[in-house]
Write a protein that holds these residues in place. Structure first.
Motif, PDB file in Angstrom:
ATOM      1  N   PRO A  79     -11.086  -2.272   7.437  1.00  0.00           N
ATOM      2  CA  PRO A  79     -11.069  -3.610   6.845  1.00  0.00           C
ATOM      3  C   PRO A  79      -9.755  -4.328   7.160  1.00  0.00           C
ATOM      4  O   PRO A  79      -8.692  -3.702   7.170  1.00  0.00           O
ATOM      5  N   VAL A  80      -9.858  -5.596   7.424  1.00  0.00           N
ATOM      6  CA  VAL A  80      -8.655  -6.383   7.732  1.00  0.00           C
ATOM      7  C   VAL A  80      -7.828  -6.507   6.449  1.00  0.00           C
ATOM      8  O   VAL A  80      -8.353  -6.898   5.414  1.00  0.00           O
ATOM      9  N   PRO A  81      -6.558  -6.128   6.497  1.00  0.00           N
ATOM     10  CA  PRO A  81      -5.723  -6.214   5.294  1.00  0.00           C
ATOM     11  C   PRO A  81      -5.688  -7.651   4.761  1.00  0.00           C
ATOM     12  O   PRO A  81      -5.739  -8.614   5.545  1.00  0.00           O
ATOM     13  N   PRO A  82      -5.597  -7.813   3.444  1.00  0.00           N
ATOM     14  CA  PRO A  82      -5.673  -9.150   2.835  1.00  0.00           C
ATOM     15  C   PRO A  82      -4.661 -10.140   3.412  1.00  0.00           C
ATOM     16  O   PRO A  82      -4.975 -11.297   3.628  1.00  0.00           O
ATOM     17  N   VAL A  83      -3.453  -9.649   3.662  1.00  0.00           N
ATOM     18  CA  VAL A  83      -2.438 -10.596   4.145  1.00  0.00           C
ATOM     19  C   VAL A  83      -2.815 -11.132   5.540  1.00  0.00           C
ATOM     20  O   VAL A  83      -2.590 -12.313   5.850  1.00  0.00           O
ATOM     21  N   LEU A  84      -3.422 -10.267   6.353  1.00  0.00           N
ATOM     22  CA  LEU A  84      -3.857 -10.734   7.678  1.00  0.00           C
ATOM     23  C   LEU A  84      -5.107 -11.596   7.550  1.00  0.00           C
ATOM     24  O   LEU A  84      -5.302 -12.554   8.302  1.00  0.00           O
ATOM     25  N   GLU A  85      -5.923 -11.252   6.566  1.00  0.00           N
ATOM     26  CA  GLU A  85      -7.119 -12.062   6.292  1.00  0.00           C
ATOM     27  C   GLU A  85      -6.693 -13.480   5.919  1.00  0.00           C
ATOM     28  O   GLU A  85      -7.278 -14.470   6.396  1.00  0.00           O
ATOM     29  N   SER A  86      -5.640 -13.558   5.072  1.00  0.00           N
ATOM     30  CA  SER A  86      -5.208 -14.903   4.651  1.00  0.00           C
ATOM     31  C   SER A  86      -4.567 -15.665   5.814  1.00  0.00           C
ATOM     32  O   SER A  86      -4.700 -16.886   5.928  1.00  0.00           O
TER      33      SER A  86
END
Lengths: 401, 235
Positions: A79-86
């Motif tokens: 899963p793409v880490p949240p910070v990279l997702e944002s």
């Protein structure tokens, strides 16, 4: 100053001999600058294209991802880490899911890498918008090299096969919506691009990616790195940041390997020119013994005479630079602006595009001039130092050396 | 320089190694020359004339003995000091002219002044004067290859005297010239000696030169065989 004036006067007086040497040296000069400019241009062009189409500001790689080992792809997704997702939501990053698969153009099996990417991304120059502006069920984007290799064209339907997260084979028909033109083979050859969300869905890897390409400027500056590190995304969280220096290192090594071959040619050319200077100087010291004696009798020291002869030799490089500028300068300016085509540029192994634009920078020209001047001065000094052993009385009598 | 003595040698010896043997070119030569002399070293080939002239010109050093030229001891001169002495105070004239081939007559004569760092206007005046003394003002722009032997030697004389040296050393200056040119050149040197007070020292075995000398020193096998003060044209 007086010695410089004398040296120039002597060279002018030597007439054709001076110009023949200067012309020979200027060929070496121009060849070195041309070759180096070509390699630098090649390097710059390849780096610019790779940065634009593939690496942007760097990539976060899943810790199992190894671009040179397709077997790692089976596990290289998370899963793409949240910070990279944002960051991706802000248009500053593009998650890419890579899974091995096959396509069947005209019924033939062709192994490919299926790459899922957000059609709305602007991080890399791949024309992914085509994947969004369509009503096709499974739109596909391929590069021109893949199109040529598979015989696919825009509008062609092709079966796409892959293994999902559980290892089960699945297949669907997709349609080629665009063929992109890019000089970067690593985003083209054997690759099929499709919308990220669809690939995630088809492979059962919802929200996952293999790598995340970040926008240029991001990941390079201290501030961005700190922001990312503070969220504990990079090392230790299953994702490793690969900066552009790392990503471009293979490319640079490839260019460097081409440089070695060319450098040998330049060295040979340069040595021939230096041999001409050495020969001229040797002959000059021998033929001008009486003159050397006379110069000493008139009040020059032997050291001054050595400097005079060395300078005369070294000045050939300045004359060569002037000559080279006259005949090659306009050509360099033209090539800098308009580039030129080399047959088989595709086979160079790295991104070059249709035309090669050599990079004749001021640094290259100045650096080469200084290098040639210093080497020529050294070569000129070698025979001239014999003057130190020459007795003025012998020189005046035309003996010695 | 005591009592106007510009050159003095004392028991001057110069030896050369020729293969395994040692050749003694000068054997305890002791001489003095005063300012304004017009003197010549006379003798057959191998008598040591040129060797003595070279030592006086600081182009060579003695094996033993002393040579004092314009107050400087030749045997202890550094190369830089010797070069400075030559460039300021000594003019040379050679048998083979030794003009710098890529320079014009004007530039050849100008050369010693360039080494002295003279300004362009000063150089121009002195070079023009020197070329006029030797009667070659109209050949200023000719290169050595465009000059006759006599003209080349006159350019060499102009180059030797342009800086107004105290001493001019002339090694066989007429050896490559015919009788007419030899006399012209010698007359030029006599008048320069008279007008400028320059000391001239010749090395020669040419009778045409010897007739002009006011002092004739005969060297035989490296020794002074005779030293006579004479009236010019006394032979």
């Amino acid at each position: 100053m007086i010695i410089l004036r004398l040296a120039i006067r002597n060279l002018r007086g030597a007439g054709l001999r001076t110009w023949l040497n200067a012309i020979a040296l200027s060929f070496a000069f121009v060849a070195i600058i041309f070759g180096q400019g070509m390699l630098r241009g090649m390097n710059k062009q390849a780096e610019d294209a790779s940065t634009a189409f593939e690496y942007a500001g760097g990539q976060y790689w899943h810790e199992d991802y190894d671009p040179y080992d397709p077997l790692t792809l089976e596990n290289a997704h998370a899963p793409v880490p949240p910070v990279l997702e944002s960051l991706a939501a802000a248009g500053k990053a593009a998650p890419i899911l890579v899974i091995p698969g096959s396509i069947y153009p005209q019924g033939r099996l062709k192994p490919v890498l299926l790459k899922g990417i957000d059609p709305a991304q602007k991080v890399v120059a791949i024309p992914t918008a085509a994947l969004g502006d369509t009503t096709e069920d499974l739109p596909l984007l391929i590069g021109s090299r893949t199109a040529t290799a598979t015989g696919l064209a825009v509008g062609d339907q092709v079966t796409v096969q892959w293994r999902d997260a559980d290892g089960a084979f699945d297949a669907r028909d997709g349609r080629v919506v665009q063929i992109m033109e890019t000089s970067v083979g690593t985003v083209d050859i054997g690759q099929v691009w499709l919308p990220l969300a669809q690939l995630q869905e088809l492979a059962g890897m919802r929200g996952e990616a293999t790598l995340v390409t970040v926008a240029r400027g991001l990941g390079r500056t201290g501030h961005d790195r700190i922001v990312l590190n503070s969220d504990r995304v990079p090392n230790g969280a299953g994702w490793q940041f690969r900066d552009p220096e790392f990503l471009l290192s293979d490319l640079r090594q490839m260019v460097a390997s081409k440089t070695i071959g060319q450098s040998i040619m330049f060295v040979v050319l340069f040595l021939l020119a230096m041999l001409a200077i050495f020969d001229t100087q040797l002959l000059s010291v021998f033929r001008r013994r009486r003159e050397i004696g006379m110069l000493i009798a008139l009040g020059m020291t032997r050291a001054q005479v050595i400097v005079l002869f060395t300078l005369e030799g070294a000045l050939h490089s300045i004359f060569a630079a002037i000559l080279g500028t006259l005949y090659a300068g306009p050509l360099f300016i033209y090539l800098n602006r308009n580039g030129f085509t080399i047959p088989g540029m595709d086979s160079f192994g790295f991104a070059l595009g249709d035309r090669l634009y050599p990079a004749f920078t001021a640094g290259l020209i100045f650096g080469t001039t200084v290098l040639v001047f210093v080497v020529t001065a050294f070569v000129a000094w070698l025979p001239a130092r014999r003057i130190a052993k020459l007795k003025p009385t012998d020189a005046l009598a035309g003996r010695g050396t | 320089m005591e009592n106007g003595v510009v050159i003095s040698t004392d028991k001057l010896v110069r030896k050369f190694k020729v293969g395994r043997t040692e050749l003694v070119a000068l054997k305890e030569v002791s001489l003095e020359f005063r300012r304004g002399e017009f003197a010549g070293l006379v003798g057959p080939s191998g008598s040591g004339k040129t060797t003595l002239l070279n030592i006086i010109g600081t182009l060579d050093a003695p094996s033993s003995g002393t040579a004092v030229v314009l107050g400087e001891r030749v045997e202890s001169l550094s190369p830089v000091r010797a070069a400075s002495l030559r460039s300021r105070h000594i003019g040379f004239i050679f048998q083979t002219f030794n003009l710098l081939p890529v320079y014009t007559a004007y530039e050849n004569v100008e050369f010693p002044l360039l080494l002295l760092g003279m300004s362009q206007s000063e150089r121009r005046k002195k070079v023009t004067d020197a070329l006029e003394w030797v009667g070659l003002a109209d050949r200023a722009n000719s290169r050595p290859t465009q000059l006759s032997g006599g003209e080349s030697q006159r350019v060499a004389i102009a180059r030797a005297v342009v800086k107004r040296p105290e001493l001019v050393l002339a090694d066989e200056p007429t050896a490559n010239l015919d009788a007419e040119n030899s006399h012209k050149i010698l007359q030029t040197m006599v008048s320069l000696n008279h007008d400028l007070g320059t000391t001239f020292l010749f090395s020669t075995h040419d009778e045409k030169v010897i007739r002009y000398l006011r002092r004739k020193i005969s060297l035989i096998d490296g020794r002074v065989a005779n030293d006579e003060v004479r009236s010019p044209n006394s032979d």
